[in-house]
Design a protein around this motif. Structure first.
Motif, PDB file in Angstrom:
ATOM      1  N   ILE A  88      12.146   8.757   0.722  1.00  0.00           N
ATOM      2  CA  ILE A  88      11.115   7.771   0.398  1.00  0.00           C
ATOM      3  C   ILE A  88       9.828   8.498   0.025  1.00  0.00           C
ATOM      4  O   ILE A  88       9.557   9.593   0.509  1.00  0.00           O
ATOM      5  CB  ILE A  88      10.839   6.811   1.577  1.00  0.00           C
ATOM      6  CG1 ILE A  88      10.310   7.594   2.797  1.00  0.00           C
ATOM      7  CG2 ILE A  88      12.080   6.017   1.939  1.00  0.00           C
ATOM      8  CD1 ILE A  88       9.793   6.702   3.904  1.00  0.00           C
ATOM      9  N   LEU A  89       9.046   7.879  -0.847  1.00  0.00           N
ATOM     10  CA  LEU A  89       7.738   8.417  -1.216  1.00  0.00           C
ATOM     11  C   LEU A  89       6.675   7.612  -0.479  1.00  0.00           C
ATOM     12  O   LEU A  89       6.592   6.399  -0.632  1.00  0.00           O
ATOM     13  CB  LEU A  89       7.519   8.315  -2.727  1.00  0.00           C
ATOM     14  CG  LEU A  89       6.166   8.842  -3.233  1.00  0.00           C
ATOM     15  CD1 LEU A  89       6.112  10.356  -3.119  1.00  0.00           C
ATOM     16  CD2 LEU A  89       5.930   8.417  -4.679  1.00  0.00           C
ATOM     17  N   CYS A  90       5.888   8.279   0.347  1.00  0.00           N
ATOM     18  CA  CYS A  90       4.841   7.610   1.112  1.00  0.00           C
ATOM     19  C   CYS A  90       3.649   7.341   0.197  1.00  0.00           C
ATOM     20  O   CYS A  90       3.111   8.275  -0.406  1.00  0.00           O
ATOM     21  CB  CYS A  90       4.411   8.466   2.296  1.00  0.00           C
ATOM     22  SG  CYS A  90       5.768   8.882   3.422  1.00  0.00           S
ATOM     23  N   SER A  91       3.244   6.088   0.091  1.00  0.00           N
ATOM     24  CA  SER A  91       2.165   5.720  -0.831  1.00  0.00           C
ATOM     25  C   SER A  91       0.821   6.296  -0.417  1.00  0.00           C
ATOM     26  O   SER A  91      -0.035   6.545  -1.263  1.00  0.00           O
ATOM     27  CB  SER A  91       2.059   4.195  -0.930  1.00  0.00           C
ATOM     28  OG  SER A  91       1.682   3.629   0.318  1.00  0.00           O
ATOM     29  N   LYS A 127       0.825  -3.173   4.303  1.00  0.00           N
ATOM     30  CA  LYS A 127       1.378  -4.460   4.712  1.00  0.00           C
ATOM     31  C   LYS A 127       1.869  -5.294   3.533  1.00  0.00           C
ATOM     32  O   LYS A 127       2.392  -6.395   3.724  1.00  0.00           O
ATOM     33  CB  LYS A 127       0.331  -5.235   5.514  1.00  0.00           C
ATOM     34  CG  LYS A 127      -0.041  -4.579   6.840  1.00  0.00           C
ATOM     35  CD  LYS A 127      -1.088  -5.371   7.577  1.00  0.00           C
ATOM     36  CE  LYS A 127      -1.368  -4.788   8.962  1.00  0.00           C
ATOM     37  NZ  LYS A 127      -1.808  -3.395   8.931  1.00  0.00           N
ATOM     38  N   SER A 128       1.674  -4.799   2.323  1.00  0.00           N
ATOM     39  CA  SER A 128       2.116  -5.534   1.142  1.00  0.00           C
ATOM     40  C   SER A 128       2.347  -4.558  -0.010  1.00  0.00           C
ATOM     41  O   SER A 128       1.921  -3.397   0.036  1.00  0.00           O
ATOM     42  CB  SER A 128       1.071  -6.571   0.730  1.00  0.00           C
ATOM     43  OG  SER A 128      -0.121  -5.933   0.303  1.00  0.00           O
ATOM     44  N   VAL A 129       3.010  -5.058  -1.044  1.00  0.00           N
ATOM     45  CA  VAL A 129       3.249  -4.242  -2.236  1.00  0.00           C
ATOM     46  C   VAL A 129       1.922  -3.899  -2.905  1.00  0.00           C
ATOM     47  O   VAL A 129       1.735  -2.780  -3.392  1.00  0.00           O
ATOM     48  CB  VAL A 129       4.173  -4.997  -3.223  1.00  0.00           C
ATOM     49  CG1 VAL A 129       4.310  -4.204  -4.523  1.00  0.00           C
ATOM     50  CG2 VAL A 129       5.548  -5.230  -2.601  1.00  0.00           C
ATOM     51  N   ASP A 130       1.006  -4.849  -2.934  1.00  0.00           N
ATOM     52  CA  ASP A 130      -0.301  -4.617  -3.553  1.00  0.00           C
ATOM     53  C   ASP A 130      -1.060  -3.504  -2.830  1.00  0.00           C
ATOM     54  O   ASP A 130      -1.715  -2.666  -3.471  1.00  0.00           O
ATOM     55  CB  ASP A 130      -1.138  -5.900  -3.541  1.00  0.00           C
ATOM     56  CG  ASP A 130      -0.595  -6.952  -4.506  1.00  0.00           C
ATOM     57  OD1 ASP A 130       0.152  -6.559  -5.427  1.00  0.00           O
ATOM     58  OD2 ASP A 130      -0.913  -8.141  -4.323  1.00  0.00           O
ATOM     59  N   GLU A 131      -0.977  -3.496  -1.506  1.00  0.00           N
ATOM     60  CA  GLU A 131      -1.660  -2.453  -0.735  1.00  0.00           C
ATOM     61  C   GLU A 131      -1.022  -1.094  -0.982  1.00  0.00           C
ATOM     62  O   GLU A 131      -1.713  -0.085  -1.088  1.00  0.00           O
ATOM     63  CB  GLU A 131      -1.614  -2.785   0.755  1.00  0.00           C
ATOM     64  CG  GLU A 131      -2.429  -1.816   1.620  1.00  0.00           C
ATOM     65  CD  GLU A 131      -2.400  -2.161   3.096  1.00  0.00           C
ATOM     66  OE1 GLU A 131      -2.802  -1.297   3.913  1.00  0.00           O
ATOM     67  OE2 GLU A 131      -1.965  -3.282   3.444  1.00  0.00           O
ATOM     68  N   ALA A 132       0.306  -1.072  -1.103  1.00  0.00           N
ATOM     69  CA  ALA A 132       1.006   0.180  -1.391  1.00  0.00           C
ATOM     70  C   ALA A 132       0.601   0.719  -2.757  1.00  0.00           C
ATOM     71  O   ALA A 132       0.361   1.923  -2.923  1.00  0.00           O
ATOM     72  CB  ALA A 132       2.517  -0.037  -1.337  1.00  0.00           C
ATOM     73  N   MET A 137      -2.681   4.381  -6.289  1.00  0.00           N
ATOM     74  CA  MET A 137      -3.755   4.567  -7.257  1.00  0.00           C
ATOM     75  C   MET A 137      -4.819   5.536  -6.730  1.00  0.00           C
ATOM     76  O   MET A 137      -5.414   6.293  -7.506  1.00  0.00           O
ATOM     77  CB  MET A 137      -4.396   3.228  -7.609  1.00  0.00           C
ATOM     78  CG  MET A 137      -3.542   2.348  -8.506  1.00  0.00           C
ATOM     79  SD  MET A 137      -2.991   3.188 -10.032  1.00  0.00           S
ATOM     80  CE  MET A 137      -4.560   3.606 -10.790  1.00  0.00           C
ATOM     81  N   LYS A 138      -5.041   5.529  -5.423  1.00  0.00           N
ATOM     82  CA  LYS A 138      -5.997   6.479  -4.835  1.00  0.00           C
ATOM     83  C   LYS A 138      -5.495   7.908  -5.033  1.00  0.00           C
ATOM     84  O   LYS A 138      -6.288   8.821  -5.304  1.00  0.00           O
ATOM     85  CB  LYS A 138      -6.194   6.187  -3.353  1.00  0.00           C
ATOM     86  CG  LYS A 138      -6.961   4.906  -3.060  1.00  0.00           C
ATOM     87  CD  LYS A 138      -7.092   4.672  -1.564  1.00  0.00           C
ATOM     88  CE  LYS A 138      -7.865   3.388  -1.274  1.00  0.00           C
ATOM     89  NZ  LYS A 138      -7.973   3.131   0.196  1.00  0.00           N
ATOM     90  N   ARG A 139      -4.197   8.101  -4.905  1.00  0.00           N
ATOM     91  CA  ARG A 139      -3.612   9.433  -5.122  1.00  0.00           C
ATOM     92  C   ARG A 139      -3.611   9.777  -6.615  1.00  0.00           C
ATOM     93  O   ARG A 139      -3.783  10.938  -6.990  1.00  0.00           O
ATOM     94  CB  ARG A 139      -2.177   9.481  -4.581  1.00  0.00           C
ATOM     95  CG  ARG A 139      -2.043   9.256  -3.086  1.00  0.00           C
ATOM     96  CD  ARG A 139      -2.872  10.219  -2.276  1.00  0.00           C
ATOM     97  NE  ARG A 139      -2.549  11.606  -2.614  1.00  0.00           N
ATOM     98  CZ  ARG A 139      -3.290  12.663  -2.257  1.00  0.00           C
ATOM     99  NH1 ARG A 139      -4.403  12.473  -1.570  1.00  0.00           N
ATOM    100  NH2 ARG A 139      -2.933  13.877  -2.589  1.00  0.00           N
ATOM    101  N   VAL A 140      -3.417   8.771  -7.455  1.00  0.00           N
ATOM    102  CA  VAL A 140      -3.466   8.982  -8.899  1.00  0.00           C
ATOM    103  C   VAL A 140      -4.845   9.471  -9.326  1.00  0.00           C
ATOM    104  O   VAL A 140      -4.980  10.366 -10.171  1.00  0.00           O
ATOM    105  CB  VAL A 140      -3.112   7.680  -9.652  1.00  0.00           C
ATOM    106  CG1 VAL A 140      -3.488   7.780 -11.130  1.00  0.00           C
ATOM    107  CG2 VAL A 140      -1.623   7.376  -9.514  1.00  0.00           C
ATOM    108  N   GLN A 141      -5.879   8.895  -8.717  1.00  0.00           N
ATOM    109  CA  GLN A 141      -7.260   9.236  -9.076  1.00  0.00           C
ATOM    110  C   GLN A 141      -7.616  10.678  -8.749  1.00  0.00           C
ATOM    111  O   GLN A 141      -8.543  11.237  -9.336  1.00  0.00           O
ATOM    112  CB  GLN A 141      -8.222   8.272  -8.386  1.00  0.00           C
ATOM    113  CG  GLN A 141      -8.170   6.852  -8.950  1.00  0.00           C
ATOM    114  CD  GLN A 141      -8.909   5.840  -8.104  1.00  0.00           C
ATOM    115  OE1 GLN A 141      -9.522   6.183  -7.092  1.00  0.00           O
ATOM    116  NE2 GLN A 141      -8.861   4.577  -8.504  1.00  0.00           N
TER     117      GLN A 141
END
Length: 301
Positions: A88-91, A127-132, A137-141
């Motif tokens: 699994i990839l941890c968001s 707690k949700s797909v949106d939060e993941a 996106m924080k890691r993308v930045q």
């Protein structure tokens, strides 16, 4: 060093303290004192340069990687399985964790009635797909290559091929072999870009050099289709030693047809078994056997 490397291949100027010669970056066979000399010598040097550059490329291309591009699980330090469903990839941190460590962490939290957190960085689980996706996106930045590739996969699944291409390209520039493999698929299918066999091959080679077993297998298939059996066999053997079942079957088939030597077949078998065994652990076996792992809350048997 040969005499040819001690002086300019075009004008013959010797390398002394005040004159520094530069190697031909493609073949490393000759040196030049200036760009003018290099351009002037190009017609005579072109054929030998191209031949040697191809030889150097093959030396890199056909080198057996120590492991796949996935590397090791950062918790148990065992090689990650090449089957993406077994990790699994941890968001929150963009670390890829094997299902064994993820399952063990989940069981510990359930038994201790603890808050569910990332097995690696201990950040609370989304707690949700949106939060993941926000975490991704924080890691993308911060230009995390794994997060960039993952975001590319999300855009790809959504049908946004141009967006996927952008994320894959950024990740590939940062050395992500998986992103190179995904780019090869875009160029093969013409999704978000024009179909381009040369670019497809380029990204497959870059991915294979980086240790991606799927790219290596595809290179073997391409070489086989083009009748370059010797090169195809090399690719299949390397991929088999990384644990790829399909590549091992191609090596087996080649052995039956007399295209693969007994020694190479035996080496591929040993390498494949070793690669598979290295990814096994009691924790991972327990995770696969557990029916509860990965199921949604409230789901009935």
């Amino acid at each position: 060093m040969s005499d040819g490397m001690m002086c300019c291949a075009s004008c013959g100027t010797a390398e002394v303290d005040d004159i520094k010669l530069k190697k031909c970056t493609a073949c490393h066979l000759v040196k030049y004192c200036s760009v003018k000399c290099q351009k002037g010598h190009r017609p005579q040097h072109k054929r030998a340069c191209k031949k040697r550059a191809a030889e150097l490329r093959d030396e890199i291309l056909f080198k057996q990687p120590e492991s796949s591009d996935l590397g090791d699980c950062p918790i148990c330090c065992l090689p990650l399985p090449i089957n993406a469903r077994k990790s699994i990839l941890c968001s929150c941190c963009s670390k890829t964790i094997c299902i064994g460590c993820a399952h063990a962490n989940q069981q510990r939290e359930l038994q201790g009635k603890l808050e569910q957190k990332c097995p690696y960085c201990r950040h609370p689980l989304p707690k949700s797909v949106d939060e993941a996706e926000l975490n991704h996106m924080k890691r993308v930045q911060v230009n995390d290559p794994d997060a960039l590739r993952h975001m590319g996969l999300i855009r790809h699944d959504e049908g946004d091929y141009e967006g996927a291409f952008e994320y894959y390209t950024k990740a590939a520039r940062l050395g992500n072999a998986g992103a190179h493999f995904e780019l090869s698929r875009l160029y093969q299918m013409g999704h978000g870009v024009e179909k381009d066999e040369k670019m497809e091959l380029h990204h497959l080679e870059e991915a294979a050099i980086g240790g991606n077993p799927h790219a290596r297998h595809n290179l073997g298939c391409i070489e086989k289709e083009n009748g370059r059996i010797h090169r195809a066999v090399k690719h299949f053997i390397i991929a088999a030693k990384l644990g790829t079942d399909d590549s091992l079957e191609n090596v087996r088939g080649g052995f039956r047809l007399g295209l693969v030597s007994k020694e190479d077949f035996a080496s591929a078998l040993r390498g494949h078994q070793s690669a598979v065994d290295d990814t096994k652990s009691l924790q991972r076996d327990a995770a696969e056997e557990s029916k509860s792992f990965g199921q949604r809350k409230g789901k009935r048997n």
